[in-house]
Design a protein around this motif. Structure first.
Motif, PDB file in Angstrom:
ATOM      1  N   PRO A 170      34.489  43.585  54.820  1.00 22.30           N
ATOM      2  CA  PRO A 170      35.833  43.545  55.417  1.00 22.30           C
ATOM      3  C   PRO A 170      36.440  42.150  55.507  1.00 22.30           C
ATOM      4  CG  PRO A 170      34.178  44.256  57.033  1.00 22.30           C
ATOM      5  CD  PRO A 170      33.489  44.140  55.726  1.00 22.30           C
ATOM      6  N   ASP A 171      35.608  41.129  55.549  1.00 15.89           N
ATOM      7  CA  ASP A 171      36.115  39.761  55.640  1.00 15.89           C
ATOM      8  C   ASP A 171      36.294  39.093  54.286  1.00 15.89           C
ATOM      9  OD1 ASP A 171      36.112  39.937  58.426  1.00 15.89           O
ATOM     10  OD2 ASP A 171      34.039  39.206  58.561  1.00 15.89           O
ATOM     11  N   ASP A 172      36.056  39.839  53.199  1.00 15.54           N
ATOM     12  CA  ASP A 172      36.110  39.259  51.855  1.00 15.54           C
ATOM     13  C   ASP A 172      37.470  39.358  51.173  1.00 15.54           C
ATOM     14  OD1 ASP A 172      33.413  38.491  51.859  1.00 15.54           O
ATOM     15  OD2 ASP A 172      32.757  40.448  51.088  1.00 15.54           O
ATOM     16  N   TRP A 173      38.355  40.217  51.631  1.00 12.41           N
ATOM     17  CA  TRP A 173      39.572  40.537  50.886  1.00 12.41           C
ATOM     18  C   TRP A 173      40.494  39.346  50.644  1.00 12.41           C
ATOM     19  CZ3 TRP A 173      39.124  44.554  48.111  1.00 12.41           C
ATOM     20  CH2 TRP A 173      38.316  45.610  48.545  1.00 12.41           C
ATOM     21  N   ASP A 174      40.465  38.367  51.519  1.00  6.00           N
ATOM     22  CA  ASP A 174      41.340  37.205  51.353  1.00  6.00           C
ATOM     23  C   ASP A 174      40.613  35.981  50.792  1.00  6.00           C
ATOM     24  OD1 ASP A 174      43.743  38.440  52.218  1.00  6.00           O
ATOM     25  OD2 ASP A 174      43.052  38.283  54.298  1.00  6.00           O
ATOM     26  N   ARG A 175      39.391  36.163  50.339  1.00 11.56           N
ATOM     27  CA  ARG A 175      38.651  35.061  49.724  1.00 11.56           C
ATOM     28  C   ARG A 175      39.267  34.737  48.358  1.00 11.56           C
ATOM     29  NH1 ARG A 175      33.864  33.863  52.200  1.00 11.56           N
ATOM     30  NH2 ARG A 175      32.995  35.459  53.565  1.00 11.56           N
ATOM     31  N   PRO A 176      39.355  33.457  48.020  1.00 13.00           N
ATOM     32  CA  PRO A 176      39.877  33.091  46.699  1.00 13.00           C
ATOM     33  C   PRO A 176      38.900  33.504  45.594  1.00 13.00           C
ATOM     34  CG  PRO A 176      39.099  31.147  47.875  1.00 13.00           C
ATOM     35  CD  PRO A 176      38.994  32.300  48.830  1.00 13.00           C
ATOM     36  N   THR A 177      39.439  33.770  44.423  1.00 10.61           N
ATOM     37  CA  THR A 177      38.629  34.114  43.256  1.00 10.61           C
ATOM     38  C   THR A 177      38.807  33.027  42.195  1.00 10.61           C
ATOM     39  OG1 THR A 177      40.330  35.304  42.006  1.00 10.61           O
ATOM     40  CG2 THR A 177      39.127  36.569  43.698  1.00 10.61           C
ATOM     41  N   PRO A 178      38.012  33.050  41.146  1.00  7.28           N
ATOM     42  CA  PRO A 178      38.230  32.102  40.051  1.00  7.28           C
ATOM     43  C   PRO A 178      39.545  32.336  39.290  1.00  7.28           C
ATOM     44  CG  PRO A 178      35.969  32.884  40.047  1.00  7.28           C
ATOM     45  CD  PRO A 178      36.719  33.740  41.019  1.00  7.28           C
ATOM     46  N   CYS A 179      40.208  33.456  39.539  1.00 11.09           N
ATOM     47  CA  CYS A 179      41.499  33.748  38.899  1.00 11.09           C
ATOM     48  C   CYS A 179      42.586  33.033  39.698  1.00 11.09           C
ATOM     49  CB  CYS A 179      41.759  35.251  38.876  1.00 11.09           C
ATOM     50  SG  CYS A 179      40.474  36.195  38.048  1.00 11.09           S
ATOM     51  N   GLU A 180      43.212  32.072  39.075  1.00  3.78           N
ATOM     52  CA  GLU A 180      44.171  31.219  39.767  1.00  3.78           C
ATOM     53  C   GLU A 180      45.226  32.032  40.522  1.00  3.78           C
ATOM     54  OE1 GLU A 180      47.368  27.696  38.788  1.00  3.78           O
ATOM     55  OE2 GLU A 180      45.714  28.063  37.392  1.00  3.78           O
ATOM     56  N   GLY A 181      45.342  31.760  41.828  1.00  2.00           N
ATOM     57  CA  GLY A 181      46.346  32.404  42.658  1.00  2.00           C
ATOM     58  C   GLY A 181      45.951  33.771  43.180  1.00  2.00           C
ATOM     59  N   TRP A 182      44.780  34.264  42.816  1.00  2.00           N
ATOM     60  CA  TRP A 182      44.353  35.599  43.263  1.00  2.00           C
ATOM     61  C   TRP A 182      43.250  35.499  44.299  1.00  2.00           C
ATOM     62  CZ3 TRP A 182      43.490  39.144  38.379  1.00  2.00           C
ATOM     63  CH2 TRP A 182      44.740  39.476  37.835  1.00  2.00           C
ATOM     64  N   VAL A 183      43.382  36.336  45.320  1.00  2.00           N
ATOM     65  CA  VAL A 183      42.292  36.562  46.260  1.00  2.00           C
ATOM     66  C   VAL A 183      41.595  37.850  45.834  1.00  2.00           C
ATOM     67  CG1 VAL A 183      43.406  35.298  48.150  1.00  2.00           C
ATOM     68  CG2 VAL A 183      43.775  37.777  47.929  1.00  2.00           C
ATOM     69  N   VAL A 184      40.507  38.188  46.496  1.00  2.00           N
ATOM     70  CA  VAL A 184      39.724  39.370  46.134  1.00  2.00           C
ATOM     71  C   VAL A 184      40.612  40.612  46.068  1.00  2.00           C
ATOM     72  CG1 VAL A 184      37.899  40.930  46.956  1.00  2.00           C
ATOM     73  CG2 VAL A 184      37.515  38.454  46.915  1.00  2.00           C
ATOM     74  N   ARG A 185      41.485  40.785  47.029  1.00  2.16           N
ATOM     75  CA  ARG A 185      42.378  41.957  47.043  1.00  2.16           C
ATOM     76  C   ARG A 185      43.191  42.041  45.750  1.00  2.16           C
ATOM     77  NH1 ARG A 185      44.454  40.781  51.250  1.00  2.16           N
ATOM     78  NH2 ARG A 185      43.467  42.251  52.669  1.00  2.16           N
ATOM     79  N   ASP A 186      43.770  40.936  45.311  1.00  5.33           N
ATOM     80  CA  ASP A 186      44.583  40.917  44.090  1.00  5.33           C
ATOM     81  C   ASP A 186      43.752  41.289  42.865  1.00  5.33           C
ATOM     82  OD1 ASP A 186      46.780  39.872  45.605  1.00  5.33           O
ATOM     83  OD2 ASP A 186      45.964  37.847  45.353  1.00  5.33           O
ATOM     84  N   LEU A 187      42.557  40.735  42.791  1.00 10.77           N
ATOM     85  CA  LEU A 187      41.688  41.000  41.654  1.00 10.77           C
ATOM     86  C   LEU A 187      41.321  42.487  41.597  1.00 10.77           C
ATOM     87  CD1 LEU A 187      39.024  38.967  40.067  1.00 10.77           C
ATOM     88  CD2 LEU A 187      38.247  41.102  41.038  1.00 10.77           C
TER      89      LEU A 187
END
Length: 189
Positions: free
Chosen positions: A23-40
């Motif tokens: 539940p605390d991971d959705w707003d973590r940044p990803t290696p995809c520029e500008g995306w957080v986990v939710r976006d990915l």
């Protein structure tokens, strides 16, 4: 490894990481520029639905409409499974590999789109693992399969603008295949 087997393997690589999202991971940044986990995750969920739609004869406009205001569903695992199942069934349907799709990025033969989806699941499985601190190792046979398709096109990936800076130019054939694959797609593991 044939394409449909690779699709299944890549699906399971992504699914394994998706099940580990807390539940605390959705707003973590990803290696995809500008995306957080939710976006990915939304990208992967909608990508599966879009691919099924296109393979079944949907239009470019229909595909683009899926991305408008796309949100993470409450039951994201059920949506992942339903979308992945629909996508797999569409690719496996008789005659599917003889079609050409109206993808938003251009007209693509279905086998090419299938290769894109295998790569998408695989590389985004790594992205998701990196973002949430999960196991980043992808299945070796799957990585070899994806690399066979992406490796020769590595110089073109950077020019497309869809893979960050593309390959760093710092790796040679002695580097592990997974590292070369990730590097070619703009990741720096």
């Amino acid at each position: 490894m044939d394409q449909l087997t690779a699709l299944d393997a890549s699906r399971h690589e992504f699914e394994r990481r998706l099940r580990a999202v807390g539940p605390d991971d959705w707003d973590r940044p990803t290696p995809c520029e500008g995306w957080v986990v939710r976006d990915l995750v939304v990208h992967v969920l909608v990508g599966a639905r879009m691919s099924a739609l296109l393979v079944e004869g949907g239009s470019r406009a229909d595909a683009e409409a899926l991305f408008v205001d796309a949100q993470l569903p409450d039951d994201y695992m059920a949506e992942f499974e339903a979308g992945a199942d629909a996508q797999a069934a569409a690719f496996a349907a008789p005659g599917a590999m003889d079609r050409v799709t109206e993808h938003p990025a251009g007209d693509f033969p279905v086998p090419m789109l299938l290769g894109f989806r295998i790569g998408d699941y695989s590389v985004h499985a790594w992205d998701l693992a990196r973002a949430i601190g999960a196991d980043e190792h992808l299945d070796d046979a799957l990585v070899e399969h994806v690399w066979e398709n992406i490796g020769p096109a590595a110089p073109l990936l950077a020019a497309s603008g869809r893979f960050g800076d593309g390959a760093s130019g710092e790796l040679n054939d002695a580097a592990p295949v997974q590292t070369r694959l990730l590097d070619a797609t703009g990741r720096r593991p």
